[in-house]
Design an enzyme around this catalytic site. Structure first.
Site, PDB file in Angstrom:
ATOM      1  N   GLU A  91      29.351  28.823  89.942  1.00  0.00           N
ATOM      2  CA  GLU A  91      30.123  28.316  88.818  1.00  0.00           C
ATOM      3  C   GLU A  91      30.689  29.432  87.965  1.00  0.00           C
ATOM      4  OE1 GLU A  91      26.346  26.451  87.233  1.00  0.00           O
ATOM      5  OE2 GLU A  91      27.383  26.885  85.362  1.00  0.00           O
ATOM      6  N   CYS A 104      34.493  34.127  82.993  1.00  0.00           N
ATOM      7  CA  CYS A 104      33.113  34.546  83.242  1.00  0.00           C
ATOM      8  C   CYS A 104      32.816  34.386  84.732  1.00  0.00           C
ATOM      9  CB  CYS A 104      32.181  33.679  82.390  1.00  0.00           C
ATOM     10  SG  CYS A 104      30.442  34.045  82.653  1.00  0.00           S
ATOM     11  N   CYS A 111      19.934  34.060  91.235  1.00  0.00           N
ATOM     12  CA  CYS A 111      19.525  35.365  90.709  1.00  0.00           C
ATOM     13  C   CYS A 111      18.052  35.552  90.993  1.00  0.00           C
ATOM     14  CB  CYS A 111      19.768  35.399  89.190  1.00  0.00           C
ATOM     15  SG  CYS A 111      19.411  36.999  88.429  1.00  0.00           S
ATOM     16  N   CYS A 115      14.323  35.766  84.626  1.00  0.00           N
ATOM     17  CA  CYS A 115      14.220  35.599  83.170  1.00  0.00           C
ATOM     18  C   CYS A 115      13.803  34.156  82.853  1.00  0.00           C
ATOM     19  CB  CYS A 115      15.546  35.927  82.486  1.00  0.00           C
ATOM     20  SG  CYS A 115      16.063  37.631  82.713  1.00  0.00           S
ATOM     21  N   CYS A 118      16.479  31.464  81.679  1.00  0.00           N
ATOM     22  CA  CYS A 118      17.767  31.401  82.357  1.00  0.00           C
ATOM     23  C   CYS A 118      17.754  30.412  83.523  1.00  0.00           C
ATOM     24  CB  CYS A 118      18.160  32.789  82.856  1.00  0.00           C
ATOM     25  SG  CYS A 118      19.791  32.807  83.637  1.00  0.00           S
ATOM     26  N   CYS A 335      25.046  29.498  81.678  1.00  0.00           N
ATOM     27  CA  CYS A 335      25.017  29.852  83.104  1.00  0.00           C
ATOM     28  C   CYS A 335      24.011  29.052  83.898  1.00  0.00           C
ATOM     29  CB  CYS A 335      24.753  31.344  83.304  1.00  0.00           C
ATOM     30  SG  CYS A 335      23.820  32.138  82.034  1.00  0.00           S
TER      31      CYS A 335
HETATM   32  N1  SAH Z   1      22.064  39.164  84.891  1.00  0.00           N
HETATM   33  C1  SAH Z   1      22.893  39.594  83.825  1.00  0.00           C
HETATM   34  C2  SAH Z   1      24.089  38.708  83.508  1.00  0.00           C
HETATM   35  C3  SAH Z   1      23.944  37.216  83.531  1.00  0.00           C
HETATM   36  S1  SAH Z   1      23.427  36.297  82.154  1.00  0.00           S
HETATM   37  C4  SAH Z   1      22.070  39.824  82.586  1.00  0.00           C
HETATM   38  O1  SAH Z   1      20.883  39.583  82.608  1.00  0.00           O
HETATM   39  O2  SAH Z   1      22.601  40.299  81.592  1.00  0.00           O
HETATM   40  C5  SAH Z   1      24.468  36.545  80.799  1.00  0.00           C
HETATM   41  C6  SAH Z   1      23.702  36.464  79.481  1.00  0.00           C
HETATM   42  O3  SAH Z   1      23.256  35.137  79.181  1.00  0.00           O
HETATM   43  C7  SAH Z   1      22.470  37.343  79.506  1.00  0.00           C
HETATM   44  O4  SAH Z   1      22.380  38.053  78.304  1.00  0.00           O
HETATM   45  C8  SAH Z   1      21.357  36.318  79.619  1.00  0.00           C
HETATM   46  O5  SAH Z   1      20.152  36.857  79.181  1.00  0.00           O
HETATM   47  C9  SAH Z   1      21.901  35.183  78.760  1.00  0.00           C
HETATM   48  N2  SAH Z   1      21.272  33.890  78.970  1.00  0.00           N
HETATM   49  C10 SAH Z   1      20.762  33.361  80.101  1.00  0.00           C
HETATM   50  N3  SAH Z   1      20.235  32.140  79.876  1.00  0.00           N
HETATM   51  C11 SAH Z   1      20.413  31.880  78.584  1.00  0.00           C
HETATM   52  C12 SAH Z   1      20.081  30.773  77.745  1.00  0.00           C
HETATM   53  N4  SAH Z   1      19.435  29.705  78.224  1.00  0.00           N
HETATM   54  N5  SAH Z   1      20.421  30.845  76.439  1.00  0.00           N
HETATM   55  C13 SAH Z   1      21.075  31.923  75.953  1.00  0.00           C
HETATM   56  N6  SAH Z   1      21.404  32.988  76.681  1.00  0.00           N
HETATM   57  C14 SAH Z   1      21.071  32.983  77.984  1.00  0.00           C
END
Ligand code: SAH
Length: 347
Positions: A91, A104, A111, A115, A118, A335
Site C-alpha cells: 500500500e 509515501c 517488515c 516495532c 507498527c 502504514c
Molecule cells: N521502517 C522505517 C519506515 C517505515 S514507518 C522506520 O522505522 O522509520 C514510518 C514511520 O511511522 C516510522 O517513524 C514509524 O515508527 C511510524 N509508525 C509506525 N506505526 C505507527 C503508529 N501506529 N502510529 C504512529 N506512527 C507509527
C-alpha cells in the site's frame, strides 16, 4: 521464464539488454523515457513493432498495478492498494499538500523490524521490493494524477518496510529516481525513514544521495526504546545518534527525529526533558506523532493536552519541534492498516 522488470535497469544496463537483441544504442534512451513516463510497450510509438511485441512477451513495463484507491473526504489524501506481479499486495498514500503532491512508498512486503506499535510488521517480511517496484509505485500514482494535469513532486520512504534493510535496491532506486530522462525527482525532495540500522546509516551517508533522513527514535533512552523497538536490543541509542551526527556532517542536511507518543510509555514531560538533553547541539528537528492506536498490540495514543505538554517541554529546552499533521484519518492512513484489512477480507 521470469519476465525482466525493465524499470529496474539503469540506462547502461538497458543498452546492454537491448543490444543483445540486436538493437542500436539510441533505443535505450527511448525505452527508458517511455518506461518512466508510464507508457506500456504497445504504445512506445517510436519503436519497431517487432521489438514492442518481443518486449511485451518477455518483459514487464510496470510491475505495479493499482488494485484500489480510496480518497479521504477530509483532505483529498488518496490511499492506494497495489498488486505486485507475484500476487503480493502493498500500500501507499498520496498526500496533497499546498506545496505539492507527496507519495509515501513501501520498500518491502511487510517488515521484519518488529516495532510493537507498527501494523506493517505484524506478519513479518515476505520479501524486499525491487527498484522497479519502488519506481512503479510513482509511475502508477503519476498515472492517476495525470488526469488533473499533475504529478508526484516529493517522495517519502515511510510506507511498509525498512528501507535500509533493502539497501542495494533502495540505493539503486534513488539513483534512477533523479535521472533527467526519467521521473527526475531530486534528493532534496526525498525523505528516507529508518529505525536506525547503524552500519547502513553510515554507509548511506557516503552514497552522495543527500535525502532528508528521518530517524524513528520514539524514546528518550535505551530502556524505553527497547520496550517499543526490538532493534534497540541490537543498537544503542548513543551509536544511533552518532550515526545521525555523521550523516549531518557528510550531507549537510539536518536529521528529523520521529517520535510517536504512546500513552504511559514515552509521553511524560520528564521524558521530553531527557530527550532534549540527548539531542542537545544536534542540527535536528523532532516530529511528534500521536500514535495511531494498534488494537492488536494493546498500545494507545495520547490526548491533545498530553501532546501539548510534551511539545512545550521540548520547546522550553530549545528543541525545534512540530506535531505531525494527520492526513487521511478516515481512510486508514497509517502504514500497514489498509493492506491488512484487504488481506483479511480476501482470505
Ligand atoms: N521502517 C522505517 C519506515 C517505515 S514507518 C522506520 O522505522 O522509520 C514510518 C514511520 O511511522 C516510522 O517513524 C514509524 O515508527 C511510524 N509508525 C509506525 N506505526 C505507527 C503508529 N501506529 N502510529 C504512529 N506512527 C507509527
Amino acid at each position: 521464464m521470469m519476465k525482466t522488470q525493465l524499470l529496474s535497469l539503469t540506462p547502461e544496463e538497458l543498452r546492454e539488454f537491448l543490444s543483445a537483441k540486436g538493437q542500436p544504442g539510441f533505443r535505450a534512451k527511448q525505452v527508458f523515457s517511455w518506461l518512466h513516463a508510464g507508457v506500456p510497450f504497445e504504445q512506445m510509438s517510436n519503436l519497431p513493432k517487432a521489438l514492442r511485441q518481443e518486449l511485451s512477451e518477455t518483459c514487464i513495463d510496470n510491475p505495479i498495478a493499482i488494485l484500489e484507491t480510496i480518497e479521504s473526504k477530509l483532505d483529498g489524501t488518496i490511499k492506494l492498494l497495489y498488486r505486485l506481479t507475484d500476487g503480493h499486495v502493498i500500500e501507499g498514500v498520496l498526500m496533497r499538500y499546498k506545496y505539492g503532491n507527496t507519495l509515501c512508498l513501501s520498500t518491502q512486503v511487510g517488515c521484519r523490524m518488529g516495532c510493537k506499535f507498527c501494523a506493517s510488521t505484524l506478519d513479518g517480511c515476505a520479501r524486499s521490493l525491487t527498484p522497479a517496484e519502488m519506481l512503479g509505485q510513482i509511475v502508477a500514482a503519476n498515472g492517476i494524477l495525470a488526469a488533473q494535469g499533475q504529478k508526484v513532486h516529493n517522495i517519502v520512504l515511510m510506507g511498509s518496510g525498512e528501507p535500509l534493510d533493502n539497501y542495494d535496491n533502495v540505493v539503486k532506486f534513488l539513483r534512477l529516481l533523479r535521472m533527467e530522462d526519467g521521473i527526475c525527482i531530486g534528493m532534496r525532495s526525498v525523505s528516507l525513514s529508518t529505525c536506525g540500522l547503524v552500519e547502513n546509516m553510515r554507509r548511506f551517508a557516503q552514497e552522495d544521495l543527500p535525502v532528508t533522513l528521518s530517524l524513528s527514535l520514539h524514546a528518550p533512552n535505551d530502556e524505553v526504546r527497547r520496550q517499543l523497538m526490538p532493534v534497540a536490543n541490537k543498537y544503542k541509542m548513543d551509536d544511533v545518534l552518532d550515526a545521525c551526527r555523521y550523516y549531518i556532517e557528510q550531507t549537510g542536511r539536518r536529521v528529523i527525529f520521529e517520535y510517536a507518543l504512546v500513552h504511559g510509555v514515552n509521553a511524560d514531560p520528564e521524558q521530553a526533558y531527557e530527550l532534549a538533553d540527548r539531542l542537545r547541539g544536534m542540527q535536528c528537528h523532532v516530529n511528534l506523532i500521536p500514535l495511531n492506536s494498534v488494537p492488536e498490540r494493546g498500545l494507545t495514543g495520547v490526548s491533545e493536552p498530553e501532546v501539548d505538554a510534551f511539545k512545550k517541554a521540548l520547546e522550553k529546552k530549545n528543541i525545534s519541534v512540530t506535531r505531525r499533521r494527520e492526513m487521511g484519518d478516515d481512510i486508514e492512513g497509517a502504514c500497514g492498516q489498509l493492506r491488512r484489512r484487504y488481506i483479511k477480507e480476501n482470505e
